[in-house]
Design an enzyme around this catalytic site. Structure first.
Site, PDB file in Angstrom:
ATOM      1  N   ASP A 141      18.420 -15.782  -2.665  1.00  0.00           N
ATOM      2  CA  ASP A 141      19.520 -15.163  -1.923  1.00  0.00           C
ATOM      3  C   ASP A 141      20.735 -15.028  -2.823  1.00  0.00           C
ATOM      4  O   ASP A 141      21.180 -16.003  -3.432  1.00  0.00           O
ATOM      5  CB  ASP A 141      19.867 -16.029  -0.705  1.00  0.00           C
ATOM      6  CG  ASP A 141      20.787 -15.341   0.278  1.00  0.00           C
ATOM      7  OD1 ASP A 141      21.193 -14.193   0.030  1.00  0.00           O
ATOM      8  OD2 ASP A 141      21.112 -15.962   1.305  1.00  0.00           O
TER       9      ASP A 141
ATOM     10  N   HIS B 141      16.261 -14.765   1.984  1.00  0.00           N
ATOM     11  CA  HIS B 141      17.271 -14.374   2.969  1.00  0.00           C
ATOM     12  C   HIS B 141      16.597 -13.658   4.142  1.00  0.00           C
ATOM     13  O   HIS B 141      15.791 -12.751   3.962  1.00  0.00           O
ATOM     14  CB  HIS B 141      18.281 -13.434   2.308  1.00  0.00           C
ATOM     15  CG  HIS B 141      19.449 -13.082   3.158  1.00  0.00           C
ATOM     16  ND1 HIS B 141      20.617 -13.808   3.154  1.00  0.00           N
ATOM     17  CD2 HIS B 141      19.645 -12.082   4.063  1.00  0.00           C
ATOM     18  CE1 HIS B 141      21.478 -13.268   3.999  1.00  0.00           C
ATOM     19  NE2 HIS B 141      20.900 -12.216   4.571  1.00  0.00           N
TER      20      HIS B 141
ATOM     21  N   SER C 292      23.857 -14.333   8.131  1.00  0.00           N
ATOM     22  CA  SER C 292      24.234 -13.276   7.199  1.00  0.00           C
ATOM     23  C   SER C 292      25.586 -12.671   7.592  1.00  0.00           C
ATOM     24  O   SER C 292      26.589 -13.381   7.634  1.00  0.00           O
ATOM     25  CB  SER C 292      23.122 -12.230   7.135  1.00  0.00           C
ATOM     26  OG  SER C 292      23.287 -11.384   6.023  1.00  0.00           O
TER      27      SER C 292
END
Length: 386
Positions: free
Chosen positions: A326, A356, A174
């Site tokens: 996501d 995610h 991320s």
């Protein structure tokens, strides 16, 4: 209670019942945080950090099996080093940057993942506890991660670290994937660095804040914790960014035309473009104040997808992991496509029916089979390429 247990857009997600208690608690946290913020009692950032910090007290004993764990400092930056026991020679290493939207997360929240990488891939993992926004806005966290990486590349072969400095990768998930991509690009563009990262490993990375109208941003996804770009960038930049950024209101028409070439929708799989087929606001000018406050999105060290082809061509072999649920999904495909166009070796594993943040669900009550598969796939890539 029904609201808390309701999991919209969760079709196809296996073992959903295992994580529903967590999604319920995150909804409560989010609601309390917003209310506290409006009342001036606290703010969402502080509350979310406190909840995520509970991981320090619920750490699974399986995490660190077979490893020597050391919390230390590298140039005054906190790091956690995980090293397989009974390995006295110089080992390959991964310098890892945790995710958390630039304002949360820690070496503790990602301990299962980093220890799993160290144990299964038989490598040293240096996990960086970098400074967080909003107390430390861009580029503070990025600079911490770069400093640690540079130190490992230059001094990792010392008796203190026992690392093979010719076999060092940068990795992150991320927001940490954003840092990894930027740092790999920094080293790739340098002519003076004797040693550079051999690989970059990007786990559902943040790669751009330019086109907030990609199909994956306009589709509904299952998510553990509500995440908004406006809140994240307000914290990361230290300037107010409002919700109209979702209509690309943070760019002028000239900027949209200039940067569209880096955001090639044709590189997104056709199945994701069946409904949202093209950009809608490229001919509409943005809000001058928002353009000013969000100007950093045009910096490739914030949006590495804006790197030109010449810069991308210098990058090391790359592993990319993406998931179907996501908003970052489409930019990952664009990045992969541009890397391939520029001759970079890429392995891209996409997992459609998962969300995610899922790779961290490795042990305990919330453990997911797909998380272990994703980790094993990353480990296989490391073993074959590092």
């Amino acid at each position: 209670m029904t609201y808390l247990w309701y999991s919209p857009n969760s079709e196809g997600i296996e073992q959903l019942s295992r994580i529903q208690p967590l999604t319920a608690s995150m909804k409560i946290t989010y609601r309390i945080g917003k209310a506290a913020e409006k009342l001036g009692i606290s703010d969402r950032v502080s509350l979310v950090r406190k909840v995520s910090g509970l991981s320090r007290r619920v750490k699974n004993k399986k995490d660190d099996a077979g490893l020597k764990i050391e919390d230390t400092l590298i140039e005054n930056i906190p790091v956690r080093i995980a090293r397989p026991k009974h390995q006295n020679g110089n080992l390959p290493a991964i310098v890892f940057f945790h995710g958390g939207a630039f304002y949360m997360g820690s070496v503790d929240t990602h301990n299962s993942l980093t220890s799993g990488l160290a144990r299964l891939a038989n490598v040293v993992v240096v996990s960086v506890d970098y400074r967080l926004a909003p107390e430390h806005p861009f580029p503070a966290g990025l600079e911490d991660c770069y400093t640690v990486t540079k130190h490992i590349l230059e001094h990792g072969n010392s008796s203190k670290f026992r690392i093979d400095t010719n076999r060092v990768a940068v990795a992150g998930d991320s927001a940490g994937g954003n840092f990894a991509a930027v740092i790999a690009m920094r080293f790739a563009s340098q002519t003076t660095s004797e040693r550079k990262p051999r690989l970059q490993i990007l786990i559902y990375p943040v790669l751009q804040f330019v086109d907030m109208m990609l199909p994956s941003y306009r589709q509904n996804h299952f998510e553990i914790f509500p995440y908004t770009v406006d809140h994240t960038l307000t914290a990361y930049f230290g300037k107010k960014v409002d919700k109209s950024i979702y209509a690309n209101n943070h760019l002028s028409v000239a900027q949209k035309k200039q940067y569209r070439k880096y955001m090639d929708w044709s590189l997104i799989p056709a199945r994701y473009r069946a409904v949202h087929q093209r950009p809608l606001t490229d001919e509409k000018g943005g809000d001058p104040k928002l353009i000013e406050n969000a100007e950093l999105v045009l910096n490739p060290e914030v949006s590495p997808l804006l790197a030109d082809d010449e810069s991308l061509a210098k990058l090391p072999p790359t592993y990319v992991l993406s998931v179907g649920h996501d908003r970052l999904r489409d930019e990952t495909f664009i990045y992969e496509g541009r890397l391939r166009q520029n001759g970079v070796s890429v392995v891209h594993n996409h997992y459609e029916h998962i969300f995610h943040g899922s790779i961290g669900f490795l042990h305990g009550a919330f453990a997911l089979d797909i998380a272990r598969k994703m980790l094993n796939d990353v480990v296989n890539y490391i073993n074959e390429n590092l």
